[in-house]
Motif scaffolding. Structure first.
Motif, PDB file in Angstrom:
ATOM      1  N   UNK A  15      -6.441  13.785  -6.155  1.00 29.24           N
ATOM      2  CA  UNK A  15      -6.022  13.122  -7.388  1.00 29.24           C
ATOM      3  C   UNK A  15      -7.132  13.048  -8.431  1.00 29.24           C
ATOM      4  N   UNK A  16      -8.311  13.522  -8.089  1.00 29.08           N
ATOM      5  CA  UNK A  16      -9.469  13.393  -8.967  1.00 29.08           C
ATOM      6  C   UNK A  16     -10.093  14.762  -9.194  1.00 29.08           C
ATOM      7  N   UNK A  17     -10.867  14.849 -10.247  1.00 30.69           N
ATOM      8  CA  UNK A  17     -11.569  16.098 -10.546  1.00 30.69           C
ATOM      9  C   UNK A  17     -12.882  15.776 -11.236  1.00 30.69           C
ATOM     10  N   UNK A  18     -13.623  16.813 -11.514  1.00 31.70           N
ATOM     11  CA  UNK A  18     -14.865  16.662 -12.263  1.00 31.70           C
ATOM     12  C   UNK A  18     -15.878  15.756 -11.590  1.00 31.70           C
ATOM     13  N   UNK A  19     -16.567  14.981 -12.411  1.00 35.27           N
ATOM     14  CA  UNK A  19     -17.667  14.151 -11.925  1.00 35.27           C
ATOM     15  C   UNK A  19     -17.204  13.089 -10.924  1.00 35.27           C
ATOM     16  N   UNK A  20     -16.036  12.517 -11.137  1.00 35.08           N
ATOM     17  CA  UNK A  20     -15.557  11.490 -10.207  1.00 35.08           C
ATOM     18  C   UNK A  20     -15.371  12.091  -8.819  1.00 35.08           C
ATOM     19  N   UNK A  21     -14.759  13.258  -8.746  1.00 35.18           N
ATOM     20  CA  UNK A  21     -14.578  13.938  -7.461  1.00 35.18           C
ATOM     21  C   UNK A  21     -15.930  14.277  -6.838  1.00 35.18           C
ATOM     22  N   UNK A  22     -16.845  14.786  -7.632  1.00 39.37           N
ATOM     23  CA  UNK A  22     -18.173  15.133  -7.119  1.00 39.37           C
ATOM     24  C   UNK A  22     -18.888  13.906  -6.555  1.00 39.37           C
ATOM     25  N   UNK A  56     -17.256   1.669   6.409  1.00 42.30           N
ATOM     26  CA  UNK A  56     -17.321   1.579   4.951  1.00 42.30           C
ATOM     27  C   UNK A  56     -16.085   2.252   4.358  1.00 42.30           C
ATOM     28  N   UNK A  57     -15.693   1.809   3.179  1.00 42.72           N
ATOM     29  CA  UNK A  57     -14.604   2.403   2.411  1.00 42.72           C
ATOM     30  C   UNK A  57     -15.177   2.832   1.058  1.00 42.72           C
ATOM     31  N   UNK A  58     -14.479   3.737   0.388  1.00 42.68           N
ATOM     32  CA  UNK A  58     -14.771   3.962  -1.023  1.00 42.68           C
ATOM     33  C   UNK A  58     -13.482   4.303  -1.751  1.00 42.68           C
ATOM     34  N   UNK A  59     -13.488   4.094  -3.045  1.00 44.06           N
ATOM     35  CA  UNK A  59     -12.344   4.453  -3.871  1.00 44.06           C
ATOM     36  C   UNK A  59     -12.817   4.626  -5.307  1.00 44.06           C
ATOM     37  N   UNK A  60     -11.989   5.296  -6.081  1.00 37.31           N
ATOM     38  CA  UNK A  60     -12.356   5.606  -7.461  1.00 37.31           C
ATOM     39  C   UNK A  60     -11.435   4.904  -8.445  1.00 37.31           C
ATOM     40  N   UNK A  64     -15.479   3.308 -12.603  1.00 40.78           N
ATOM     41  CA  UNK A  64     -16.452   3.107 -11.527  1.00 40.78           C
ATOM     42  C   UNK A  64     -15.902   3.568 -10.185  1.00 40.78           C
ATOM     43  N   UNK A  65     -16.829   3.740  -9.248  1.00 40.40           N
ATOM     44  CA  UNK A  65     -16.491   3.903  -7.834  1.00 40.40           C
ATOM     45  C   UNK A  65     -16.773   2.572  -7.170  1.00 40.40           C
ATOM     46  N   UNK A  66     -16.037   2.283  -6.127  1.00 44.56           N
ATOM     47  CA  UNK A  66     -16.304   1.089  -5.349  1.00 44.56           C
ATOM     48  C   UNK A  66     -16.586   1.506  -3.919  1.00 44.56           C
ATOM     49  N   UNK A  67     -17.659   0.979  -3.350  1.00 35.25           N
ATOM     50  CA  UNK A  67     -17.881   1.100  -1.915  1.00 35.25           C
ATOM     51  C   UNK A  67     -17.680  -0.304  -1.363  1.00 35.25           C
TER      52      UNK A  67
END
Length: 120
Positions: A15-22, A56-60, A64-67
């Motif tokens: 569902x993501x691309x570019x810098x967020x995906x990276x 740990x979890x993460x999401x976008x 921001x990203x959240x860990x």
């Protein structure tokens, strides 16, 4: 993002691309490097990593990203100085997209969480 029924982290990240995906891929690589036998799953419809329990979890999000994880008091005390300047809650650390990804900090967080879980 509309709620879906993700079955894998790859499916979530599509569902993501570019810098967020990276940035998410970098966090994922860090986790696997620190904990080679980590188990990947989806929990609460976001990427989740398990090692002797939830690690740990993460999401976008758009900005921001959240860990996240329900972090211990020892965790907060250990990382108090490192987390100054980040928005935090009892279970989440927000990493704004307009700041560099703190790769070494994320590595240290995963190492700390690994030790916490191993000690249980």
């Amino acid at each position: 993002m509309a709620k879906t029924d993700y079955k894998s982290i790859d499916e979530y990240q599509k569902n993501f691309e570019g810098e967020i995906l990276e940035r998410m891929q970098t966090i994922r690589r860090i986790i696997h490097k620190v904990v080679p036998d980590v188990e990947e799953t989806i929990s609460y419809q976001i990427p989740c990593f398990k090692y002797k329990g939830y690690l740990i979890y993460y999401c976008a999000f758009p900005k921001h990203l959240t860990i996240s994880h329900p972090y211990s008091d020892a965790f907060w005390e250990h990382f108090k100085a490192d987390l100054e300047g980040y928005k935090v809650s009892k279970s989440a650390i927000q990493i704004p997209h307009n700041k560099p990804l703190p790769e070494q900090l994320i590595k240290r967080i995963v190492e700390f969480r690994k030790k916490e879980n191993a000690a249980k």
